[in-house]
Scaffold this active site. Sequence first.
Site, mmCIF file in Angstrom:
data_model
loop_
_atom_site.group_PDB
_atom_site.id
_atom_site.type_symbol
_atom_site.label_atom_id
_atom_site.label_comp_id
_atom_site.label_asym_id
_atom_site.label_seq_id
_atom_site.Cartn_x
_atom_site.Cartn_y
_atom_site.Cartn_z
ATOM 1 N N CYS A 124 5.623 -10.201 4.360
ATOM 2 C CA CYS A 124 5.382 -11.529 3.812
ATOM 3 C C CYS A 124 6.609 -12.416 3.962
ATOM 4 O O CYS A 124 6.511 -13.587 4.316
ATOM 5 C CB CYS A 124 4.972 -11.436 2.346
ATOM 6 N N CYS A 134 0.233 -10.500 -5.267
ATOM 7 C CA CYS A 134 -0.869 -11.152 -5.971
ATOM 8 C C CYS A 134 -2.220 -10.529 -5.660
ATOM 9 O O CYS A 134 -3.059 -10.415 -6.536
ATOM 10 C CB CYS A 134 -0.905 -12.641 -5.632
#
Length: 390
Positions: free
Chosen positions: A113, A211
């Site tokens: 990420c 998340c």
Amino acid sequence: MSHPVPPSSLSSSPAPTRVVVGLSGGVDSAVSAYLLKQQGYEVVGIFMKNWEDDDNDEFCSSRQDFIDAASVADVLGIEIEHVNFAAEYKDRVFAEFLREYQSGRTPNPDVLCNAEIKFKAFLDHAMRLGAEKIATGHYARVRLNEATGRHELLKGLDPLKDQSYFLHRLNQAQLSKTLFPVGELEKTEVRRIAEEIGLPNARKKDSTGICFIGERPFRDFLNRYISKEPGPIKDSRGRVLGQHVGLSFYTLGQRQGLGIGGVKEKGAQRGAGDHAPWFVARKDIPSNTLWAVQGHDHPWLQYDSLAADNASWTAGVPPQPGLYGVKTRYRQADAPTQFSAATEAGFSLAFGDHPQWAVTPGQSAVLYDGDVCLGGGVIAAGQARGGPKA
């Protein structure tokens, strides 16, 4: 009210006109924005939405995080933009995350990420907004090495919060445009500043995990995307101890959730006995077998070497062969390791008298020269004592 800005790359060159800060809703990025504004930068906040599938799910806090980020921007008097990178995230990060799990490896999506979203998609977006630099709330530092002309990635000064491990894939172009304002601070100081200037998220709990998983049981999440293929759990003598639900749902060194016990393995280490804990030690994909051993110090969990692929070096070239520090998982102390010359395919590490515990394919092996993070690669295989390659 003003606070001294920690000495760092922030003040080593004339202040750029505009810095775009990734505001996550957490206290670290909020204080980063505050410090930059105190330094005289024109600060713009961006909130990155990276996941949509569970937008209304109790485990995904993106809506509340944006509210918190917007509240921080209001207190600081800066603009904030909501940017949706969910498509890029799913394509560049989540798809690879699933591929790795389906192949029996244990990936670290935070590393990917950072390389693909926060310091690529976000950086590109910030440059389109006229920014000269971007900033995040990571606990790390960037330093320009005058002798080499290269930017170096350094550990954050708070050893309990250092996040350089997750940033090791950043390259020179990315490092040259990045600021880490809280990298010189202890976490306690960051919270103190946040309290003193009245930030609404000063006491907000640090986020854990990513998340799209959040606080939900990990196995429940994977069930949505990966089919279960049950098979045997065996000990090192080949005895069947029970059944696993699918190799993708386990990682090397895992202790909880095995559903076995009451069988003593001959020669079990530390606390040997019927109730000594069992650990995942091997995943044999061809036979769909999960191997477990009893005792934290079992030889099958002690690794003498590893091979890594998909290497990335912050300097753009690999370091010279020699003795370095290495982390084979986050939150472990640097271990001395002998680094062999890297090839295009990857590199190898030997641990000598300092075997590493449960070296896990899919995780990152990150090299350090003191406080300088040199880069690393994805663990492809490891050689444990008394057992076959993992």
